[in-house]
Design a protein around this motif. Structure first.
Motif, PDB file in Angstrom:
ATOM      1  N   THR A 125       0.931  -1.279   0.099  1.00 38.31           N
ATOM      2  CA  THR A 125      -0.035   0.061  -0.040  1.00 38.31           C
ATOM      3  C   THR A 125       1.032   1.292   0.056  1.00 38.31           C
ATOM      4  O   THR A 125       1.932   1.309   0.711  1.00 38.31           O
ATOM      5  CB  THR A 125      -0.916  -0.065   1.158  1.00 38.31           C
ATOM      6  N   THR A 127       0.659   5.339   0.543  1.00 35.30           N
ATOM      7  CA  THR A 127      -0.243   6.381   1.153  1.00 35.30           C
ATOM      8  C   THR A 127       0.216   7.772   0.302  1.00 35.30           C
ATOM      9  O   THR A 127       1.249   7.898   0.206  1.00 35.30           O
ATOM     10  CB  THR A 127       0.438   6.815   2.418  1.00 35.30           C
ATOM     11  N   ASN A 129      -0.507  11.973  -0.483  1.00 31.65           N
ATOM     12  CA  ASN A 129      -0.833  13.213  -0.035  1.00 31.65           C
ATOM     13  C   ASN A 129      -1.620  14.137  -0.850  1.00 31.65           C
ATOM     14  O   ASN A 129      -1.221  14.715  -1.824  1.00 31.65           O
ATOM     15  CB  ASN A 129       0.476  13.887   0.420  1.00 31.65           C
ATOM     16  N   ARG A 135      -6.488  17.889   1.781  1.00 32.62           N
ATOM     17  CA  ARG A 135      -5.844  17.437   2.915  1.00 32.62           C
ATOM     18  C   ARG A 135      -6.148  18.040   4.018  1.00 32.62           C
ATOM     19  O   ARG A 135      -6.365  17.367   5.277  1.00 32.62           O
ATOM     20  CB  ARG A 135      -4.105  17.728   2.552  1.00 32.62           C
ATOM     21  N   TYR A 139      -7.587  15.808   7.135  1.00 36.81           N
ATOM     22  CA  TYR A 139      -6.862  16.011   8.506  1.00 36.81           C
ATOM     23  C   TYR A 139      -7.875  16.198   9.521  1.00 36.81           C
ATOM     24  O   TYR A 139      -8.073  15.721  10.753  1.00 36.81           O
ATOM     25  CB  TYR A 139      -5.764  16.898   8.674  1.00 36.81           C
ATOM     26  N   ILE A 143      -9.993  11.447   8.868  1.00 35.25           N
ATOM     27  CA  ILE A 143     -10.248  10.599   7.930  1.00 35.25           C
ATOM     28  C   ILE A 143      -8.554  10.095   7.408  1.00 35.25           C
ATOM     29  O   ILE A 143      -7.903  10.956   7.383  1.00 35.25           O
ATOM     30  CB  ILE A 143     -10.989  10.789   6.718  1.00 35.25           C
ATOM     31  N   PRO A 144      -8.369   8.875   7.222  1.00 36.78           N
ATOM     32  CA  PRO A 144      -7.126   8.347   6.733  1.00 36.78           C
ATOM     33  C   PRO A 144      -6.924   9.060   5.141  1.00 36.78           C
ATOM     34  O   PRO A 144      -7.764   9.114   4.562  1.00 36.78           O
ATOM     35  CB  PRO A 144      -7.293   6.762   6.500  1.00 36.78           C
ATOM     36  N   MET A 145      -5.434   9.042   5.117  1.00 40.02           N
ATOM     37  CA  MET A 145      -5.183   9.742   3.705  1.00 40.02           C
ATOM     38  C   MET A 145      -5.383   8.460   2.696  1.00 40.02           C
ATOM     39  O   MET A 145      -5.437   7.437   2.984  1.00 40.02           O
ATOM     40  CB  MET A 145      -3.576  10.109   3.869  1.00 40.02           C
ATOM     41  N   THR A 147      -4.954   6.086  -0.382  1.00 41.48           N
ATOM     42  CA  THR A 147      -3.866   4.910  -0.541  1.00 41.48           C
ATOM     43  C   THR A 147      -4.127   4.373  -1.948  1.00 41.48           C
ATOM     44  O   THR A 147      -5.255   4.360  -2.594  1.00 41.48           O
ATOM     45  CB  THR A 147      -3.967   4.063   0.608  1.00 41.48           C
TER      46      THR A 147
END
Length: 166
Positions: A125, A127, A129, A135, A139, A143-145, A147
């Motif tokens: 995986t 990740t 940006n 972003r 943040y 929530i997760p970035m 992938t």
């Protein structure tokens, strides 16, 4: 003057300022959603070998369908050749250009004798940006970035030149 009258006057003054000298109120633009990049394992190459270990390069092709670039910030991956498995991570330090593709290589070292022609399984995986507004929103909401996941299997190739035995 009552508090209700004061409140009404304040609202009237703010409305007048907005409509005249202070200019229009600018509504923030909604962030553009991030489309997941597509991935493919281009190759797994044996790049160095000894009796004790083999060093492999996993080359992944990433295609960015977005009209903005996506910096790659972190990668986790595994490579299995035969019964041996390597798990690793890397900081790619590269950017996936807008509406474009790149190849990205990560290393793996497996103990034991190494030879080209063996079957492999690889997965991982990366990740990404996303651009500034997205972003910040991601943040703030926790929530997760985004992938990009890759996986595949095939046969190990070799970039080693064979050595002649006497």
């Amino acid at each position: 003057m009552s508090r209700a009258t004061q409140s009404m006057m304040l609202i009237a003054v703010l409305a007048a300022m907005t409509l005249t000298g202070c200019g229009p109120i600018k509504m923030p633009r909604m962030p553009v959603p991030v489309q997941d990049p597509t991935t493919d394992i281009a190759s797994v190459n044996l790049v160095d070998a000894s009796e004790k270990a083999g060093k492999y390069d996993i080359t992944i092709t990433l295609v960015n369908p977005n009209n903005f670039e996506l910096p790659m910030t972190f990668a986790t991956y595994s490579l299995t050749v035969g019964e041996r498995t390597y798990e690793g991570s890397a900081i790619p330090n590269t950017t996936l250009p807008a509406l474009s593709q790149i190849q990205f290589t990560v290393p793996a070292v497996l103990e034991g004798p190494a030879a080209a022609g063996q079957n492999f399984t690889a997965e991982g995986t990366i990740t990404l940006n996303p651009p500034g507004q997205i972003r910040q929103l991601i943040y703030e909401l926790g929530i997760p970035m985004p992938t990009a996941h890759f996986d595949g299997q095939g046969t190990v190739q070799s970039t080693l030149t064979p050595t002649a035995k006497p």
